[in-house]
Design a protein around this motif. Sequence first.
Motif, PDB file in Angstrom:
ATOM      1  N   ALA A 374       0.851  -1.189   0.000  1.00  0.00           N
ATOM      2  CA  ALA A 374       0.000   0.000   0.000  1.00  0.00           C
ATOM      3  C   ALA A 374       0.884   1.235   0.000  1.00  0.00           C
ATOM      4  N   LEU A 375       0.309   2.357  -0.424  1.00  0.00           N
ATOM      5  CA  LEU A 375       1.042   3.624  -0.456  1.00  0.00           C
ATOM      6  C   LEU A 375       0.843   4.399   0.839  1.00  0.00           C
ATOM      7  N   MET A 376       1.840   5.240   1.164  1.00  0.00           N
ATOM      8  CA  MET A 376       1.746   6.070   2.362  1.00  0.00           C
ATOM      9  C   MET A 376       0.512   6.969   2.306  1.00  0.00           C
ATOM     10  N   VAL A 377       0.220   7.485   1.131  1.00  0.00           N
ATOM     11  CA  VAL A 377      -0.922   8.386   1.006  1.00  0.00           C
ATOM     12  C   VAL A 377      -2.225   7.675   1.371  1.00  0.00           C
ATOM     13  N   GLU A 378      -2.283   6.365   1.078  1.00  0.00           N
ATOM     14  CA  GLU A 378      -3.485   5.611   1.456  1.00  0.00           C
ATOM     15  C   GLU A 378      -3.591   5.462   2.968  1.00  0.00           C
ATOM     16  N   VAL A 379      -2.438   5.222   3.586  1.00  0.00           N
ATOM     17  CA  VAL A 379      -2.430   5.078   5.044  1.00  0.00           C
ATOM     18  C   VAL A 379      -2.807   6.395   5.714  1.00  0.00           C
ATOM     19  N   LEU A 380      -2.210   7.497   5.232  1.00  0.00           N
ATOM     20  CA  LEU A 380      -2.508   8.806   5.830  1.00  0.00           C
ATOM     21  C   LEU A 380      -3.970   9.185   5.610  1.00  0.00           C
ATOM     22  N   SER A 381      -4.488   8.848   4.465  1.00  0.00           N
ATOM     23  CA  SER A 381      -5.899   9.120   4.179  1.00  0.00           C
ATOM     24  C   SER A 381      -6.806   8.328   5.117  1.00  0.00           C
ATOM     25  N   ALA A 382      -6.434   7.093   5.390  1.00  0.00           N
ATOM     26  CA  ALA A 382      -7.223   6.260   6.307  1.00  0.00           C
ATOM     27  C   ALA A 382      -7.145   6.794   7.737  1.00  0.00           C
ATOM     28  N   GLU A 383      -5.960   7.290   8.110  1.00  0.00           N
ATOM     29  CA  GLU A 383      -5.813   7.860   9.464  1.00  0.00           C
ATOM     30  C   GLU A 383      -6.663   9.117   9.601  1.00  0.00           C
TER      31      GLU A 383
END
Length: 420
Positions: A374-383
């Motif tokens: 997964a991409l960091m942007v996906e993780v940050l978006s989920a957070e």
Amino acid sequence: SKAVELAMSNNPLLKGASASLEASQANRSASLSAFFPTLNFYEDLERTNNPPMVFTYKLAQERFTSRDFDIDRLNNPTPITNWQGRFVLTQPIFNQGREIIGYRLSKVQEQIAALEKTKIRQEVSFQVEKAYYQAILAEKTLDVMTASVETAKAMEGLAAKREKAGLALKSDLLSARVHLVSAERERLRAEGDVKIAMAALDKAMGISQDREWELEPPQTNTDLASRGLEAWLEIARRKRPESLLSKKMVQAAGLKTKEAEFQFLPSLNLQGSYETNSRDLLGTDGDSWSIMAVMSFNIFNGLGDRARLAAASAEERRTRYKDQDINAQIGLEVRQAYFNLITAKKQLDVTEKAVAQAEETLRILKKRYENGLALMVEVLSAETALKQTRLQAAQARYDYMTAMSDLKLKTGVLGNDDES
């Protein structure tokens, strides 16, 4: 409950309402005096050579002699000094209904003041509860922001570790750091909001606004909506202070109409007097007493009484129409509060489920990022989504608690143990 208790002792609006009630109670006690007799003392001094007055004063002083029948002495009397002291006792019997109407009006006005105090007490209770829930919301928001900062720090550490191992791009680390800065800024703003909310709570309680408290989370296990709309409408008709106040205003207007009608009736009073007449201030050359009944009847008063009766009747009709409008408004407010509560409860249920889903989404994406799937942007978006969902859940709980208090306020049972 302790916050409301503090407000009941310290809020200036409530203290003012208590003073107003005390004044109306004193006025009711004063109105009773109209039924009791009055006793007054009068002292008059007169020196005159007016023939009829000299004749009268000599008789009153019991100094009249046969020589005073002399024509020359009657026509050209020697000046005389007379000190007249009088005790006058008056017992009201009926004065166009002013006594009984005044007493009944004072009782109604005392009841109005008591209802005004109840109304203000409930409004103060609502403001305290609302401020309390707002402070709880501010603290919960701070908790969410603090958790967001901790998550952002963990993501920054993970991005740095993967970037160092050559498993992630530099942009992932930069994105994580920007996200951390943003989270820290939001936490600082939340800390300020907690202090503001605490000061607002202090203000509602009527105490110094620099006091801070450790607040207990409110209980939300009471489902007021289960009672049904019609039941709450019936409770509001019986207990809403504004509805009861309106009825008392109609009653007061009716008494004023009755007072205007009584102006066409006669007045009757009993009166007794004891009188002394003397040449000297403290002398008692002569004394006398008298008892009389005095009746007066208004024959013509320039049609002013009829005009006042017409004005009082029109005012009574106005208060009745206003009473109808107030009760209609209360019905609308109860309906709004009831349906707002139902909506708030549904929103609370939905957001609490959404929080669990957002937490699971973030957990999965973090694992996928650790494994390079997964991409960091996906993780940050989920957070960010998790943070927003938690904030929405906190807001929904605040809305639900406030809606419960609002329904109690709109039905007149806020602050009462008996909600029936």
